[in-house]
Design a protein around this motif. Structure first.
Motif, PDB file in Angstrom:
ATOM      1  N   ARG B 269       0.820  -1.213   0.000  1.00  9.35           N
ATOM      2  CA  ARG B 269       0.000   0.000   0.000  1.00  9.35           C
ATOM      3  C   ARG B 269       0.845   1.251   0.000  1.00  9.35           C
ATOM      4  NH1 ARG B 269      -5.519  -0.203   3.096  1.00  9.35           N
ATOM      5  NH2 ARG B 269      -5.916  -2.420   3.260  1.00  9.35           N
ATOM      6  N   ARG B 274      -1.319   4.042   8.359  1.00  5.23           N
ATOM      7  CA  ARG B 274      -2.465   3.821   9.230  1.00  5.23           C
ATOM      8  C   ARG B 274      -2.488   2.428   9.848  1.00  5.23           C
ATOM      9  NH1 ARG B 274      -7.390   3.851   6.490  1.00  5.23           N
ATOM     10  NH2 ARG B 274      -6.183   2.553   5.066  1.00  5.23           N
ATOM     11  N   VAL B 275      -2.717   2.379  11.148  1.00  2.06           N
ATOM     12  CA  VAL B 275      -3.120   1.138  11.796  1.00  2.06           C
ATOM     13  C   VAL B 275      -4.606   0.990  11.516  1.00  2.06           C
ATOM     14  CG1 VAL B 275      -3.468  -0.024  14.015  1.00  2.06           C
ATOM     15  CG2 VAL B 275      -1.377   1.309  13.599  1.00  2.06           C
ATOM     16  N   THR B 276      -5.015  -0.122  10.903  1.00  2.00           N
ATOM     17  CA  THR B 276      -6.412  -0.234  10.486  1.00  2.00           C
ATOM     18  C   THR B 276      -7.198  -1.198  11.365  1.00  2.00           C
ATOM     19  OG1 THR B 276      -6.009  -2.045   8.945  1.00  2.00           O
ATOM     20  CG2 THR B 276      -5.787   0.200   8.075  1.00  2.00           C
ATOM     21  N   ALA B 277      -8.509  -0.960  11.374  1.00  2.00           N
ATOM     22  CA  ALA B 277      -9.409  -1.834  12.124  1.00  2.00           C
ATOM     23  C   ALA B 277      -9.275  -3.275  11.647  1.00  2.00           C
ATOM     24  CB  ALA B 277     -10.853  -1.346  11.954  1.00  2.00           C
ATOM     25  N   GLY B 278      -9.200  -3.464  10.323  1.00  2.00           N
ATOM     26  CA  GLY B 278      -9.109  -4.812   9.774  1.00  2.00           C
ATOM     27  C   GLY B 278      -7.787  -5.492  10.096  1.00  2.00           C
ATOM     28  N   VAL B 280      -5.718  -4.906  12.693  1.00  4.10           N
ATOM     29  CA  VAL B 280      -5.678  -5.256  14.120  1.00  4.10           C
ATOM     30  C   VAL B 280      -6.642  -6.404  14.404  1.00  4.10           C
ATOM     31  CG1 VAL B 280      -6.133  -4.417  16.454  1.00  4.10           C
ATOM     32  CG2 VAL B 280      -4.935  -2.951  14.802  1.00  4.10           C
ATOM     33  N   HIS B 281      -7.825  -6.337  13.805  1.00  2.00           N
ATOM     34  CA  HIS B 281      -8.786  -7.429  14.027  1.00  2.00           C
ATOM     35  C   HIS B 281      -8.215  -8.783  13.633  1.00  2.00           C
ATOM     36  CE1 HIS B 281     -11.782 -10.295  12.584  1.00  2.00           C
ATOM     37  NE2 HIS B 281     -12.365  -9.989  13.722  1.00  2.00           N
ATOM     38  N   LEU B 284      -5.467 -10.002  16.061  1.00  2.00           N
ATOM     39  CA  LEU B 284      -6.035 -10.424  17.352  1.00  2.00           C
ATOM     40  C   LEU B 284      -6.817 -11.720  17.193  1.00  2.00           C
ATOM     41  CD1 LEU B 284      -7.276  -7.023  18.814  1.00  2.00           C
ATOM     42  CD2 LEU B 284      -5.356  -8.395  19.636  1.00  2.00           C
ATOM     43  N   HIS B 285      -7.616 -11.789  16.141  1.00  2.09           N
ATOM     44  CA  HIS B 285      -8.440 -12.974  15.923  1.00  2.09           C
ATOM     45  C   HIS B 285      -7.578 -14.227  15.832  1.00  2.09           C
ATOM     46  CE1 HIS B 285     -10.577 -15.936  13.439  1.00  2.09           C
ATOM     47  NE2 HIS B 285     -11.618 -15.545  14.131  1.00  2.09           N
ATOM     48  N   ILE B 288      -5.706 -15.074  19.178  1.00  2.00           N
ATOM     49  CA  ILE B 288      -6.608 -15.622  20.195  1.00  2.00           C
ATOM     50  C   ILE B 288      -7.011 -17.050  19.815  1.00  2.00           C
ATOM     51  CG2 ILE B 288      -8.945 -15.402  21.164  1.00  2.00           C
ATOM     52  CD1 ILE B 288      -8.530 -12.308  20.987  1.00  2.00           C
ATOM     53  N   LEU B 299      -3.571  -5.003  25.433  1.00  2.00           N
ATOM     54  CA  LEU B 299      -3.116  -4.540  24.118  1.00  2.00           C
ATOM     55  C   LEU B 299      -2.337  -3.254  24.361  1.00  2.00           C
ATOM     56  CD1 LEU B 299      -3.080  -4.663  21.028  1.00  2.00           C
ATOM     57  CD2 LEU B 299      -5.267  -3.467  21.025  1.00  2.00           C
ATOM     58  N   THR B 302      -0.122  -0.619  19.168  1.00  2.60           N
ATOM     59  CA  THR B 302      -0.373  -1.024  17.783  1.00  2.60           C
ATOM     60  C   THR B 302       0.516  -0.169  16.895  1.00  2.60           C
ATOM     61  OG1 THR B 302      -2.169   0.571  17.518  1.00  2.60           O
ATOM     62  CG2 THR B 302      -2.792  -1.628  18.251  1.00  2.60           C
TER      63      THR B 302
END
Lengths: 370, 370
Positions: B269, B274-278, B280-281, B284-285, B288, B299, B302
């Motif tokens: 990119r 940017r640290v993005t929601a997707g 990080v999700h 983490l997903h 875990i 946490l 990030t």
């Protein structure tokens, strides 16, 4: 000597101070970091209807009374401060994901209709017609056109400015205790040792209200909430979206220029300040499920703060068992919503000695009666 | 006039500077924020075997050569700096989740055996016996006992101290360009306008190496990586865990006192910070899913940074097409691992004029030959 000393410079403390000062009282607020507590995390929902829980009709009434005050409160605050507070009136859409979620939506709708509240059940197509960014997998919606939002941090900044303009003194120091003199609250002692002597003392320390030395026992406990702030969401959502995602709750509240608050966990963990992997994961997961484009947004901030919880989720207002100490705390999930009515009722009590009827059901002695 | 000017004070730049100074050269390093680039995000894996990709045998050889140097490099660096670098030698466990993941594990194992690399296939029970925090749903593992890790930030801090002790001058200013004089690199111009005149100039700007004015065209591009740092993981994992989770890759690298790095996205990119929601999700997903207790960890951080990617994922070392300009860049996902061999080979070139055989396949002219 000041007429009123306010412990706590969050939204509630500042609003009380501002309204009291406008009514002619001299007011001093003490807080080492005004607005850094729960006010910093609040999503800013003005949502008495979609927040209404079963057996919480009294709280719903207070919330509705405060929501009715918000437009004038916001206008007056913007005029006094010269700052915007970001009031959004696009309503709130509650959406459901699977069959069980839609059943919960129907139960919520039935509950709202039973109370005579305005809410409109929408088909999946109507739901997405209102918020096209929603996933096509949404199974149904409930539109509460009267539940709105403000930008909580903007409100806080405006309150600080309005307080200053109204002559409120804000002392940036930690409150160490309530000074008790002859069985009466006589002001605040600060961490420096300095005392703010006052005729009346207002307790607005949120989740910390029960910990302050000098305060009589109060049924306030910290209810941890983790919340995310995303950036780059300009135009993504019209108004607040609340969702039931396979039994879990998530909300998405747009604010400012492309900001989006995603919240919130509800955790009984005492004063645990940690942002956790699991908390952030669940919020991101559910938000992305509801609005897939969230995936591409910037994760700008993660926070954990504590709501001031009470046994019935309603606030503690008015006189306390300690003469001279007035309560403005225990607002749990409704701090932003209840700010105007709390400020108005508390100022009225400070000026006239009488707590208005709207606030009367929320004095702390309701728990002693049980 | 200094003998050597190094552009970039990340792990590679500082290590080159340190080794060159130890060999008697005067060295100046310029960087406005040493260690704030990819070095801040690096998980610190020393993992040539588990990183080895198909058709990357040459890179694997360089990685193995650098891994062999790490224990002595770490010991010498700790002695020179008085600071720990957190070398962990508990090996790396690659685990698979579903049938397809286990098939990929088997293919990886076959590839490793074909190259004569030491790796041991483990049953699910053996896998969890080694790392009991793994989910019971793990279907199989691959133990690479020789793939280790260091604490990348600790290494950077130690290198800064060792550089200072060795007389390296670190100028905290942005590098504006390579000074070219008579067709030769003659040092660095800083953002202030000041010039660091030098006999030799080393380019160690990571993903930014290709952007610096004065540098000839280089096949370096930014490869964005998002990474998380968790806290509270003391005792959770023995060594590095890498996992295939339904076709996605995640790694968990313990460090320090309860730290855990979880990484990493690989995104083309450009310089998107940017640290993005997707991003990080997904991290983490998957983390875990592999180690359920991760859910309870804090946490703590990030980050998004850029790896210096090259067409063959291998670094750019040795002389460039601009006389006097030496390359120490393009380390992509292997910067920490390749730090010792890069530093040694570059120092040798600077002192003797000859690039050692180990580094010879990695000069930039390999792309011109194509």
């Amino acid at each position: 000597m000041t007429a009123v000393a306010v412990a706590g410079g969050g939204l509630v403390g500042l609003a009380v101070a501002w309204r009291a000062a406008l009514r002619g009282l001299s007011v001093t607020v003490a807080d080492d970091a005004p607005g850094a507590g729960a006010s910093a995390a609040a999503a800013g929902m003005l949502a008495p209807v979609t927040e209404a829980g079963y057996r919480e009709e009294a709280l719903l009434g207070l919330g509705a009374a405060s929501l009715a005050r918000w437009p004038a409160f916001a206008a007056e605050l913007e005029a006094a401060s010269g700052l915007p507070v970001g009031l959004r009136t696009a309503g709130t859409l509650v959406v459901g994901f699977d069959e069980d979620d839609v059943r919960e939506l129907d139960a919520l709708h039935a509950f709202q209709r039973g109370l005579g509240l305005a809410a409109q059940r929408l088909s999946p197509r109507e739901t997405r017609g209102r918020e096209p960014a929603l996933t096509p997998r949404v199974r149904g919606g409930l539109l509460v056109a009267g539940d709105h939002s403000v930008d909580g941090r903007a409100v806080h900044a405006a309150l600080l400015a309005a307080c200053t303009a109204a002559g409120v003194v804000v002392v940036r120091e930690r409150v160490a205790e309530v000074v008790v003199d002859g069985g009466r609250a006589a002001g605040l002692r600060l961490a420096s040792g300095e005392t703010v002597a006052a005729g009346a003392t207002v307790l607005a320390l949120g989740a910390h209200s029960g910990d302050l030395p000098g305060v009589p026992p109060l049924p306030v406990r910290p209810v941890k909430g983790q919340v995310l702030r995303l950036a780059g969401a300009r135009g993504l959502l019209e108004g607040t979206v609340r969702a039931l995602v396979r039994g879990r709750h998530v909300y998405l509240v747009p604010y400012g220029d492309g900001g989006l608050v995603v919240g919130a966990t509800v955790e009984d963990r005492g004063f645990d300040a940690r942002v956790t992997a699991g908390g952030v994961h669940d919020l991101l997961h559910d938000a992305i499920e509801v609005v897939p484009e969230v995936e591409e947004l910037e994760l700008a901030e993660t926070l954990a703060r504590w709501r001031p919880g009470t046994p019935d989720n309603a606030p503690l207002l008015g006189p306390s068992s300690l003469p001279g100490l007035v309560l403005a705390t225990g607002h749990h999930r409704n701090g932003v919503l209840l700010t105007p009515v709390t400020a108005e009722a508390t100022a009225e009590l400070l000026v006239t000695g009488t707590l208005p009827d709207v606030a009367a059901p929320f004095t702390a002695d309701r728990f002693r009666r049980d």
